[in-house]
Each structure stands twice: as C-alpha cells, then as structure tokens.
Design a protein around this motif. Structure first.
Motif, PDB file in Angstrom:
ATOM      1  N   VAL A 257       3.149   0.545   4.768  1.00  0.00           N
ATOM      2  CA  VAL A 257       3.595  -0.852   4.772  1.00  0.00           C
ATOM      3  C   VAL A 257       5.069  -0.898   4.367  1.00  0.00           C
ATOM      4  CG1 VAL A 257       1.280  -1.638   4.178  1.00  0.00           C
ATOM      5  CG2 VAL A 257       2.961  -1.307   2.353  1.00  0.00           C
ATOM      6  N   SER A 258       5.694  -2.085   4.543  1.00  0.00           N
ATOM      7  CA  SER A 258       7.128  -2.166   4.236  1.00  0.00           C
ATOM      8  C   SER A 258       7.501  -3.347   3.350  1.00  0.00           C
ATOM      9  CB  SER A 258       7.940  -2.224   5.539  1.00  0.00           C
ATOM     10  OG  SER A 258       7.485  -3.285   6.355  1.00  0.00           O
ATOM     11  N   THR A 259       6.533  -4.229   3.047  1.00  0.00           N
ATOM     12  CA  THR A 259       6.837  -5.357   2.172  1.00  0.00           C
ATOM     13  C   THR A 259       5.736  -5.504   1.115  1.00  0.00           C
ATOM     14  OG1 THR A 259       5.627  -7.028   3.445  1.00  0.00           O
ATOM     15  CG2 THR A 259       7.912  -6.571   4.113  1.00  0.00           C
TER      16      THR A 259
ATOM     17  N   GLU B 199       2.689  -7.246   2.664  1.00  0.00           N
ATOM     18  CA  GLU B 199       1.880  -6.319   3.462  1.00  0.00           C
ATOM     19  C   GLU B 199       1.067  -5.400   2.555  1.00  0.00           C
ATOM     20  OE1 GLU B 199       4.398  -4.146   6.086  1.00  0.00           O
ATOM     21  OE2 GLU B 199       4.933  -5.885   7.303  1.00  0.00           O
TER      22      GLU B 199
ATOM     23  N   PHE C 250      -2.916  -5.128   2.497  1.00  0.00           N
ATOM     24  CA  PHE C 250      -3.496  -3.799   2.743  1.00  0.00           C
ATOM     25  C   PHE C 250      -4.439  -3.415   1.602  1.00  0.00           C
ATOM     26  CE2 PHE C 250      -3.625   0.787   2.382  1.00  0.00           C
ATOM     27  CZ  PHE C 250      -3.672   1.249   3.690  1.00  0.00           C
TER      28      PHE C 250
END
Length: 235
Positions: free
Chosen positions: A215-217, A220, A224
């Motif tokens: 994930v990147s944020t 997110e 998740f």
C-alpha cells in the motif's frame, strides 16, 4: 549508597561476573532490566543497544556472556540481528525479550540459536530464573526451564501445525502495533509517544509496512489491515 549498590552486584568470591548486554529500543525497558540485574549478585550490564545494528556491534565488541535482545528492534529486527551475531560470535547466549511472539517465531528463534524467550509482561518474575537456566546449559521457553530442546521443538511444531498462524505479511510485532495505531487514527506523534520512540523511527516502521503490504497511504493501510484481519477490532 553507591557503594552498597555495587557491593550487592558483585559476584561471589572467586567467581567472575556474568557480563550482559541489554538491547531494546525502549529506554524504560532497558532501565528496568538493568535495575533488576543490579539486584542480583554476579550480574554486570556491560553494554546497551537501542536498535538491531547497535546490538550486533556491542555484542561483537564486548563479547558478553548473555545478550538480552528485543524481538521487535528498529533498523534490524531481533531475529535478523541474532542471525548476524550467531554467525560471528556463536559463544554468546541470546535470550529474546518480546511483548508478543508467534509459535512460528519461537521455532525460528530456537533454530537460529536463541537460548530463551521471555515475555515482557513476565520479565520481573522470569528474568533471574531464565538467566540461571541458560547459564547452566538449559533453555527457557514459555516461562519454564527446558532441558530437552528437540522434544520442545517437536511439540512447538505440532502446535504450529494444529493451529495455523494468522497471516501477517512478514510484519514484525512492532509493525503490527503501529498498524493498529494507524487503524485507530493515531498520528506519527501519537505513535512515537505511545511507544517511547522517535517520529523518525515511526516513519521507518511505516515505510517497512507499506513495502510489505503493497500500500502507499495510511488510508490504504487501514483498509488493508481491516480486510486482512491484521488488527483486532472492538465489537
């Protein structure tokens, strides 16, 4: 008063002190463990480490009898630090300190060369017994002395097979704690304060978590974590 403290920590006449390095990223934990050891005759804390890299350096340079090593260390997790140490200084006896540990991690730690595992919740009651068990050549697992390691490993493997471990995507116990905080809406400052670590360390943990989960944020990550049951939600 200082003389009295030193005296109580001296080894019995004719015996050398047991030299110990304490490695934990929490200053409060290091302080507490040192105080416990100072109250025991014959133990001497010769070094401290706040992350996995320093734990390796301190152990190789000081060559202690025992390394008390936190499982969830910054920069280099406890198991990785232990691998590096055991390959270059197999004489040192390593006891893991941890808040939580899975059966699979216990098996892996013992296979790498750990001589004991102590849960932080029970360190006050277990530390002295664990040290004496390990120094006598035995192991300390699950709050008790273990003489037959092979039998203990077999029992642990049977337990691991019977109860599948929750999938954690390679996250360390500390990274799972940070993930839980993100789901609860904590800021980096909140997390740093809660675990007595720097905000830079929090950012490092988050970067590792992002890499492992893909994930990147923060949003997110929270979604998740909930979807994959990485955190326990209050009902």
């Amino acid at each position: 008063m200082n003389q009295a403290v030193k005296k109580s920590n001296e080894a019995p006449l004719g015996l050398a002190s047991i030299r110990i390095v304490v490695a934990d990223d929490h200053p409060v934990v290091r302080f507490g463990v040192k105080n416990m050891l100072m109250s025991e005759p014959g133990f001497e804390v010769v070094g401290e480490a706040e992350d996995g890299d320093v734990a390796i350096t301190q152990t190789l340079e000081l060559e202690p009898d025992i390394l008390l090593l936190d499982l969830a260390m910054p920069r280099l997790p406890g198991l990785e630090a232990m691998r590096a140490i055991m390959s270059r200084s197999p004489r040192v006896k390593i006891i893991l300190l941890t808040g939580t540990i899975s059966t699979q991690q216990i098996i892996e730690a013992l296979q790498i060369g750990a001589r004991g595992i102590i849960l932080k919740d029970s360190v006050a009651g277990d530390l002295s017994q664990a040290l004496r068990a390990v120094l006598s050549g035995d192991y300390w697992i699950g709050g008790e002395r273990v003489v037959n390691l092979l039998r203990a490993l077999r029992e642990l493997m049977e337990k691991a097979a019977a109860i599948p471990e929750r999938k954690t995507y390679g996250l360390t116990p500390r990274e799972l704690e940070v993930t839980t905080c993100i789901v609860e809406g904590c800021s980096n400052k909140d997390i740093a304060r809660q675990f007595t670590i720097s905000e830079e360390t929090v950012k490092r943990h988050l970067s590792n978590v992002f890499d492992k989960t893909g994930v990147s944020t923060r949003l997110e990550l929270a979604l998740f974590a909930i979807a994959h049951k990485l955190v326990a939600l209050d009902s």
